[in-house]
Design an enzyme around this catalytic site. Sequence first.
Site, PDB file in Angstrom:
ATOM      1  N   CYS A 172       0.286   3.698   2.795  1.00  0.00           N
ATOM      2  CA  CYS A 172       0.800   3.118   4.044  1.00  0.00           C
ATOM      3  C   CYS A 172       2.302   3.358   4.154  1.00  0.00           C
ATOM      4  O   CYS A 172       2.810   3.679   5.234  1.00  0.00           O
ATOM      5  CB  CYS A 172       0.527   1.620   4.094  1.00  0.00           C
ATOM      6  SG  CYS A 172      -1.214   1.159   4.047  1.00  0.00           S
ATOM      7  N   CYS A 216       0.842  -1.207   0.000  1.00  0.00           N
ATOM      8  CA  CYS A 216       0.000   0.000   0.000  1.00  0.00           C
ATOM      9  C   CYS A 216       0.875   1.255   0.000  1.00  0.00           C
ATOM     10  O   CYS A 216       1.576   1.529   0.977  1.00  0.00           O
ATOM     11  CB  CYS A 216      -0.907  -0.068   1.231  1.00  0.00           C
ATOM     12  SG  CYS A 216      -1.683   1.475   1.710  1.00  0.00           S
TER      13      CYS A 216
END
Length: 107
Positions: free
Chosen positions: A33, A30
């Site tokens: 992230c 991600c």
Amino acid sequence: MSTKELKTTDEFNAAIESGVALVDFNAPWCAPCRAQGPIIDRLSDLYEGKALIAALNVDDNQALAEDLGIQGIPTMVLFKDGEEVRRFVGLQRESSLAESLDKVLEG
């Protein structure tokens, strides 16, 4: 100090059981992230001894993420004594996370 990596449900439960904890639910694939990671690491240094700052990989803990209703990542959840106090979804500024941590720590 680096951010504590929570690997299991038992580690997660122990981490949030008492005191203040901010848990970053994420996954290595991600991009947001990965962008959130350095912010979480800085908070871990800033709040050392005051609050636990931790990260949990949702791919490795799918059942836990589902139980907590984590639908998008990154999601940061702020806990006090085992209870969810606040939830942040998506990339967050360090200042907004720090402000929320300070409010919970002040009582």
